[in-house]
Scaffold this active site. Structure first.
Site, PDB file in Angstrom:
ATOM      1  N   HIS A 297      -4.899  -1.661  -5.436  1.00 50.33           N
ATOM      2  CA  HIS A 297      -4.187  -0.474  -5.904  1.00 50.33           C
ATOM      3  C   HIS A 297      -5.203   0.599  -6.291  1.00 50.33           C
ATOM      4  O   HIS A 297      -6.025   0.389  -7.180  1.00 50.33           O
ATOM      5  CB  HIS A 297      -3.308  -0.816  -7.118  1.00 50.33           C
ATOM      6  CG  HIS A 297      -2.276  -1.863  -6.815  1.00 50.33           C
ATOM      7  ND1 HIS A 297      -1.457  -2.394  -7.773  1.00 50.33           N
ATOM      8  CD2 HIS A 297      -1.924  -2.473  -5.661  1.00 50.33           C
ATOM      9  CE1 HIS A 297      -0.646  -3.286  -7.221  1.00 50.33           C
ATOM     10  NE2 HIS A 297      -0.929  -3.359  -5.935  1.00 50.33           N
TER      11      HIS A 297
ATOM     12  N   ASP B 117       0.810  -1.225   0.000  1.00 49.22           N
ATOM     13  CA  ASP B 117       0.000   0.000   0.000  1.00 49.22           C
ATOM     14  C   ASP B 117       0.837   1.267   0.000  1.00 49.22           C
ATOM     15  O   ASP B 117       0.459   2.286   0.582  1.00 49.22           O
ATOM     16  CB  ASP B 117      -0.972  -0.004   1.201  1.00 49.22           C
ATOM     17  CG  ASP B 117      -1.786  -1.280   1.248  1.00 49.22           C
ATOM     18  OD1 ASP B 117      -2.204  -1.731   0.175  1.00 49.22           O
ATOM     19  OD2 ASP B 117      -1.990  -1.823   2.348  1.00 49.22           O
TER      20      ASP B 117
HETATM   21  P1  GDP Z   1      -0.677   0.256  -3.600  1.00 47.33           P
HETATM   22  O1  GDP Z   1      -1.316  -0.989  -3.100  1.00 47.33           O
HETATM   23  O2  GDP Z   1       0.790   0.300  -3.352  1.00 47.33           O
HETATM   24  O3  GDP Z   1      -1.034   0.580  -5.013  1.00 47.33           O
HETATM   25  O4  GDP Z   1      -1.275   1.439  -2.696  1.00 47.33           O
HETATM   26  P2  GDP Z   1      -2.826   1.633  -2.279  1.00 47.33           P
HETATM   27  O5  GDP Z   1      -3.561   2.131  -3.453  1.00 47.33           O
HETATM   28  O6  GDP Z   1      -3.339   0.426  -1.582  1.00 47.33           O
HETATM   29  O7  GDP Z   1      -2.680   2.725  -1.145  1.00 47.33           O
HETATM   30  C1  GDP Z   1      -2.168   3.984  -1.388  1.00 47.33           C
HETATM   31  C2  GDP Z   1      -3.274   5.024  -1.120  1.00 47.33           C
HETATM   32  O8  GDP Z   1      -2.678   6.294  -0.953  1.00 47.33           O
HETATM   33  C3  GDP Z   1      -4.257   5.174  -2.239  1.00 47.33           C
HETATM   34  O9  GDP Z   1      -5.528   5.490  -1.708  1.00 47.33           O
HETATM   35  C4  GDP Z   1      -3.726   6.362  -3.046  1.00 47.33           C
HETATM   36  O10 GDP Z   1      -4.736   7.088  -3.736  1.00 47.33           O
HETATM   37  C5  GDP Z   1      -3.141   7.201  -1.944  1.00 47.33           C
HETATM   38  N1  GDP Z   1      -1.968   7.980  -2.325  1.00 47.33           N
HETATM   39  C6  GDP Z   1      -0.945   7.625  -3.131  1.00 47.33           C
HETATM   40  N2  GDP Z   1       0.007   8.569  -3.164  1.00 47.33           N
HETATM   41  C7  GDP Z   1      -0.425   9.555  -2.342  1.00 47.33           C
HETATM   42  C8  GDP Z   1       0.135  10.791  -1.929  1.00 47.33           C
HETATM   43  O11 GDP Z   1       1.232  11.176  -2.310  1.00 47.33           O
HETATM   44  N3  GDP Z   1      -0.604  11.548  -1.040  1.00 47.33           N
HETATM   45  C9  GDP Z   1      -1.818  11.132  -0.577  1.00 47.33           C
HETATM   46  N4  GDP Z   1      -2.465  11.916   0.276  1.00 47.33           N
HETATM   47  N5  GDP Z   1      -2.369   9.972  -0.960  1.00 47.33           N
HETATM   48  C10 GDP Z   1      -1.680   9.192  -1.817  1.00 47.33           C
HETATM   49  P1  IMO Z   2      -0.823  -4.223  -2.260  1.00 49.53           P
HETATM   50  O1  IMO Z   2      -0.459  -4.719  -3.635  1.00 49.53           O
HETATM   51  C1  IMO Z   2      -0.965  -4.856   2.072  1.00 49.53           C
HETATM   52  C2  IMO Z   2      -0.818  -9.022   3.452  1.00 49.53           C
HETATM   53  C3  IMO Z   2      -2.133  -9.430   4.129  1.00 49.53           C
HETATM   54  C4  IMO Z   2      -1.610 -10.457   5.112  1.00 49.53           C
HETATM   55  C5  IMO Z   2      -0.502 -11.152   4.327  1.00 49.53           C
HETATM   56  C6  IMO Z   2      -0.914 -12.455   3.677  1.00 49.53           C
HETATM   57  O2  IMO Z   2      -2.137  -3.524  -2.214  1.00 49.53           O
HETATM   58  O3  IMO Z   2       0.280  -3.469  -1.635  1.00 49.53           O
HETATM   59  P2  IMO Z   2      -2.467 -13.073   1.592  1.00 49.53           P
HETATM   60  O4  IMO Z   2      -3.923 -12.864   1.377  1.00 49.53           O
HETATM   61  O5  IMO Z   2      -1.587 -12.466   0.543  1.00 49.53           O
HETATM   62  O6  IMO Z   2      -2.122 -14.521   1.849  1.00 49.53           O
HETATM   63  O7  IMO Z   2      -2.134 -12.295   2.991  1.00 49.53           O
HETATM   64  O8  IMO Z   2      -0.097 -10.236   3.323  1.00 49.53           O
HETATM   65  N1  IMO Z   2      -0.978  -8.454   2.099  1.00 49.53           N
HETATM   66  C7  IMO Z   2      -1.011  -7.136   1.838  1.00 49.53           C
HETATM   67  N2  IMO Z   2      -0.949  -6.068   2.671  1.00 49.53           N
HETATM   68  N3  IMO Z   2      -1.026  -4.670   0.739  1.00 49.53           N
HETATM   69  C8  IMO Z   2      -1.074  -5.726  -0.106  1.00 49.53           C
HETATM   70  O9  IMO Z   2      -1.047  -5.592  -1.442  1.00 49.53           O
HETATM   71  C9  IMO Z   2      -1.078  -7.037   0.446  1.00 49.53           C
HETATM   72  N4  IMO Z   2      -1.111  -8.274  -0.094  1.00 49.53           N
HETATM   73  C10 IMO Z   2      -1.048  -9.120   0.932  1.00 49.53           C
HETATM   74  O10 IMO Z   2      -2.733  -8.331   4.772  1.00 49.53           O
HETATM   75  O11 IMO Z   2      -1.015  -9.821   6.209  1.00 49.53           O
HETATM   76 MG    MG Z   3      -2.803  -1.646  -1.772  1.00 54.84          MG
END
Ligand code: GDP
Ligand code: IMO
Ligand code: MG
Length: 453
Positions: free
Chosen positions: A88, A60
């Protein structure tokens, strides 16, 4: 499409042209003789290169947003590991898109507003070698969590998407792949029944409607058939054919990697750079840029050691300001200070060529900001990131405290717009990790990503 989620949705294949004609002249002869005519394997500078985006913490970090940014330049955006455990979020023109299995880059087309199922289908390719996640894999994921809780008093906190059981089937060589689904359906059905039977004998409470599932799978097979290609040949063509820019979207993150992460509190795939080669059939020398995505603080979903976690008002502030809720499971993300020990460790494995530092704006209101710079055990600094989780639970973190900038950065669009204290924070991270920061995120939108070079 419950029932046929491809565990490792990868890019796949145009027709198998190269290497299929065993009467073709030796490449040296074709080039007029002499070894000098052989095609160089290593990509030439400026030639076909694969750009990789990887999470450097526990997920994340904002990988989807970085991919969205880079996808405008890419011909092909690929996922190579994991499955729909990923979440994502990408914000474009004020509209929020959540991706789980599809590459985030798919929204970067000429007709964003017209995306309908037809559009997706035309632009999505599924590798024939991707493993299929069945409904019972997902059910077993939940049952295993209950079992862990009962037996060990704690579970992993998985996303319950069936990722662990599907990778287990893959390793046990009982898994079924897209190529099996699209070939002899009788053979597929019999292997499906055997696999379901194995799981039912392990978990007597598991119910599988075998005939109902097979009926659904048969229909899915026809639906996905036009999208399925031989991934190896497709990628070979993309690397060697007309110039193609390939972007790989990592899912999950370094500390969740099955081999290098905080095992056993990890996912089941390789979310570090090696997963790109094994997941897509890309030889390592084609990999060019490896961008590490780093959140300006740290978050973690699920169970496991988290040395810089702040179970206090700082953690609560980061959680609420950062809207730290899991995209896949809706769980609250645990929050804490940035941890440079894990970033250096992630860099050792991935060899980042540059970093994207996201969510700097979330720190805007803090009086002071701490950064974990080293770990100590028994009062003594340790020069490594412990593999053993009981040891990792015990480490004390050595922090450096930096003054907060207490200025809104959300409208900053270039380096000079950032307050000097925020610039110091970025430079501090670069110096400690030894990798330059190329982008700084100050908001959710595409525009709020400051490019530094
Ligand atoms: P990923 O799994 O690595 O793609 O990340 P996620 O989408 O799960 O989580 C990142 C969150 O932070 C999302 O809701 C994005 O819209 C938000 N985000 C990403 N970059 C920024 C930033 O620079 N500032 C803020 N405020 N939010 C961001
Ligand atoms: P993105 O791509 C955050 C974590 C789960 C759990 C562990 C195992 O959005 O960054 P699983 O279902 O994969 O067997 O769970 O891994 N986990 C993540 N945590 N972001 C993710 O993906 C994750 N993918 C798996 O929360 O602790
Ligand atoms: Mg994510």
């Amino acid at each position: 499409m419950s029932g046929t989620r491809a565990a490792a949705a990868a890019a796949a294949a145009a027709a198998a042209t190269a290497a299929s004609n065993d009467r073709a002249p030796h490449p040296a002869a074709a080039a007029g003789g002499g070894g000098g005519g052989l095609k160089r394997l290593r990509s030439e500078p400026g030639g076909n290169r694969v750009t990789v985006v990887l999470g450097a913490q526990w997920g994340d970090e904002g990988k989807g947003k970085v991919v969205d940014l880079l996808a405008t330049e890419a011909d092909l955006v690929c996922r190579c590991q994991g499955g729909n455990n990923a979440g994502h979020t990408v914000v474009v023109d004020g509209k929020e898109y959540d991706f789980h299995l599809f590459p985030s880059g798919i929204i970067n087309t000429k007709a964003i507003s017209l995306i309908g199922l037809r559009d997706w289908e035309k632009r999505l390719i599924i590798s024939d070698r991707a493993h299929v996640v069945f409904d019972f894999h997902q059910a077993v994921d939940g049952l295993q969590e209950v079992q862990r809780q009962a037996q060990e008093g704690k579970n992993i906190g998985t996303t319950k998407k069936g990722i662990g059981p599907t990778y287990s089937s893959k390793a046990a060589r009982t898994g079924l792949r897209v190529c099996d689904l699209l070939s002899d359906f009788n053979e597929f059905s019999s292997r499906f029944k055997n696999l379901a039977h194995q799981y039912k004998s392990m978990f007597p409470s598991l119910e599988v409607d075998t005939e109902g599932q097979l009926k659904k799978l048969k229909a899915y097979a026809e639906k996905i058939r036009p999208m399925v290609r031989d991934g190896v040949y497709f990628m070979y063509e993309a690397l060697h054919g007309s110039p193609k820019k390939i972007l790989v979207e990592g899912a999950n993150a370094a500390l969740l990697d099955i081999d290098f992460g905080t095992y056993p509190f990890v996912t089941s795939s390789n979310c570090t750079v090696g997963g790109v080669c094994t997941g897509l059939g890309i030889p390592p020398q084609y990999i060019g840029e490896v961008y590490g995505v780093v959140k300006a603080y740290t978050t973690r979903v699920g169970i496991g050691a988290f040395p810089t976690e702040q179970i206090n008002e700082i953690g609560d502030l980061l959680q609420s300001r950062g809207h730290e809720w899991g995209v896949t499971t809706g769980r609250k993300r645990r929050c804490g200070w940035l941890d440079l020990v894990i970033l250096r460790y992630a860099h050792m494995i991935n060899g980042f060529t540059a970093l994207a530092l996201t969510k700097l704006d979330i720190l805007d209101v803090l009086e002071e900001i701490k950064v974990g710079v080293a770990y100590k055990l028994g009062g003594k600094r340790i020069p490594y990131f412990p593999a053993n989780q009981e040891i990792l639970q015990k480490v004390e973190v050595e922090y450096e405290t930096m003054p907060g900038w207490k200025t809104d950065t959300t409208s900053a669009r270039k380096w000079e717009d950032l307050p000097p204290k925020a610039q110091n924070y970025i430079r501090f991270v670069e110096n400690h990790v030894g990798v330059a920061v190329k982008w700084v995120g100050v908001g959710k939108s595409r525009e709020s990503m400051i490019q530094l070079f």
